[in-house]
Design a protein around this motif. Sequence first.
Motif, PDB file in Angstrom:
ATOM      1  N   ARG A   1      -7.262   0.711   3.778  1.00 49.74           N
ATOM      2  CA  ARG A   1      -5.930   0.117   4.218  1.00 49.74           C
ATOM      3  C   ARG A   1      -5.872  -0.893   3.308  1.00 49.74           C
TER       4      ARG A   1
ATOM      5  N   PHE B   1      -1.805   1.785   1.604  1.00 51.04           N
ATOM      6  CA  PHE B   1      -3.232   2.086   1.056  1.00 51.04           C
ATOM      7  C   PHE B   1      -3.424   1.756  -0.498  1.00 51.04           C
TER       8      PHE B   1
ATOM      9  N   PHE C   1      -2.205   1.580  -6.065  1.00 51.45           N
ATOM     10  CA  PHE C   1      -1.604   0.974  -4.625  1.00 51.45           C
ATOM     11  C   PHE C   1      -0.870   2.037  -4.151  1.00 51.45           C
ATOM     12  N   VAL C   2      -0.681   2.681  -2.945  1.00 53.39           N
ATOM     13  CA  VAL C   2       0.305   3.678  -2.545  1.00 53.39           C
ATOM     14  C   VAL C   2       0.779   3.195  -1.213  1.00 53.39           C
ATOM     15  N   LYS C   3       2.157   3.306  -1.120  1.00 52.25           N
ATOM     16  CA  LYS C   3       2.912   2.812  -0.119  1.00 52.25           C
ATOM     17  C   LYS C   3       4.059   3.878   0.197  1.00 52.25           C
ATOM     18  N   PRO C   4       3.828   5.198   0.336  1.00 54.08           N
ATOM     19  CA  PRO C   4       5.044   5.949   0.533  1.00 54.08           C
ATOM     20  C   PRO C   4       5.567   5.768   2.002  1.00 54.08           C
ATOM     21  N   GLY C   5       6.746   6.166   2.164  1.00 48.43           N
ATOM     22  CA  GLY C   5       7.472   6.027   3.408  1.00 48.43           C
ATOM     23  C   GLY C   5       7.693   4.565   3.582  1.00 48.43           C
ATOM     24  N   LYS C   6       7.594   4.266   4.814  1.00 46.58           N
ATOM     25  CA  LYS C   6       7.837   2.737   5.362  1.00 46.58           C
ATOM     26  C   LYS C   6       6.618   2.184   6.119  1.00 46.58           C
ATOM     27  N   GLY C   7       5.535   3.021   6.039  1.00 42.60           N
ATOM     28  CA  GLY C   7       4.615   2.551   6.677  1.00 42.60           C
ATOM     29  C   GLY C   7       3.298   1.914   6.091  1.00 42.60           C
ATOM     30  N   GLN C   8       2.058   1.876   6.605  1.00 38.70           N
ATOM     31  CA  GLN C   8       1.098   1.313   6.044  1.00 38.70           C
ATOM     32  C   GLN C   8       0.744   1.487   4.622  1.00 38.70           C
TER      33      GLN C   8
END
Lengths: 309, 190
Positions: B57, B38, B29-36
């Motif tokens: 996604r 993946f 699970f990857v969720k860098p930043g504050k975005g979508q």
Amino acid sequence: MSTSWHPSASIDNLKVRAQVLWNVRKFFHNHNVIEVQTPLLGRTTVTDRYITPFEILGEGYLQTSPEYLLKRLLAAGMPSCYQLASVFRDDESGRWHNPEFTMLEWYRIGFSATDLQREVAELVDCILGKAEYVTWSFDTLIEQQLSIELAPLNSQKLQSILPKLGYHGTLKTHEVNDFLYSQATQRPLPPRLFICDFPKESAALAKTKMVNGKVVAERFELWVNQLEIANGYDELVDAAELSRRMDRDNQLRDDDGLPKIAKDIKLLAAMEHGLPTCAGVALGFDRLCALKVNANSIDEVLSFSNARV
Amino acid sequence: MTSYSTNEFKPGLKVLLEGSPCVILEAEFVKPGKGQAFTRAKFRNFITGRVWERTLRSGETLEAADIIEFEVDYLYTDGYEWHFMRPEDTFEQFAANEEVVGDAKNWLIEQARCTVTLWNGQPIAILPPNFITVEVVDTDPGLKGDTVSGGSKPAKLATGATIRVPLFINNGDLLKVDTRTGEYVGRSKD
């Protein structure tokens, strides 16, 4: 879900964690930043499209970050302050994510984003030891890491780039930057890297500025050994602009069939009253501890991960 | 139809990816930043054996693949199909065509214990045993005593495959062969 009664972290790691807690509090004490506590159970929540709060029926939401309440304190005259407490985000679990995690969030009155970057580096040096920091803009990160040119990045060019990067579906315009960012940061990065000048679409609660004729967000992130540990802003103080951004968030939510979130009118009222010029940053405390003990996952520094509770 | 959301992805899960049955090797699970957010995952395609890296996604779903794997013994080929039998309990027989058998046909000797993969009840892949013992049927006469020069020559095996062998090997020798690399391992003492 694990059936084991044992903690996720070793007792040794929990001792290190206690030491890091102590050192962080000492750091802020020495810098005249005072510790505050705000309720973890809020009446309202954030409008962000990609943050899913836990809803408590009839009560409100568990805090996804103390940002709104800390800003209300600042507007009421609170000097530079920090909170070190649990926050909650649904749908976030994995090697480096746990739905409940510890966030260290602090605000510095009169600081610019650059001033705050320096202080973040000082804190990280204090916990992990001194090292060199490199700063790249968002565009530099993408172009260098993925060997692509961002300008102009039209949809035709994207069609050929995305499959090469392992994405075969369709992405909405605002998701493209998120995808490129997630790919670029998986490839080897300098050990301590600040990324700044984010696209204006991901400004969230940051001010924007012009850089080479392009509007960018005055926002930064710190990556240490491939792990994202902090996200900071030169804080937006314009209530009307914040209200417009919340409307835009809700439009994105609506487009994706998600419920709209009521705007936090108390935050907007506090900002209309006047939020002092300040910079703020949120740092993942568990990940900082994980880096301290060279852990392979966040679970190794959590007394009980969500699966072990 | 069962399907799995990215948050259920874990190694070993069998799913349909772009129409092909695959097994998940790893998922992160990857969720860098504050975005979508993946999920980055590695899949092994059951048909081609290739590993695919894909990013999905968060919240996207993949259909479950009806995949079963079990051991079978190789019986014989009639030139069009290769026949296998499930040992012990059922003695059920399976036939697989050349496309399904693929490179495995180079290593099929009678009674070899193979693994068959069924997708929706149909065989889609045959995995031969990692090592087989097989007779040399055609090679240049061996150079007696030459066990150290390190030279090699081609040798045709009873299964039809041709591999490189040391110079001292003769027709009729029994060889141990690694089917994953197609390499000579040694002379068999059996």
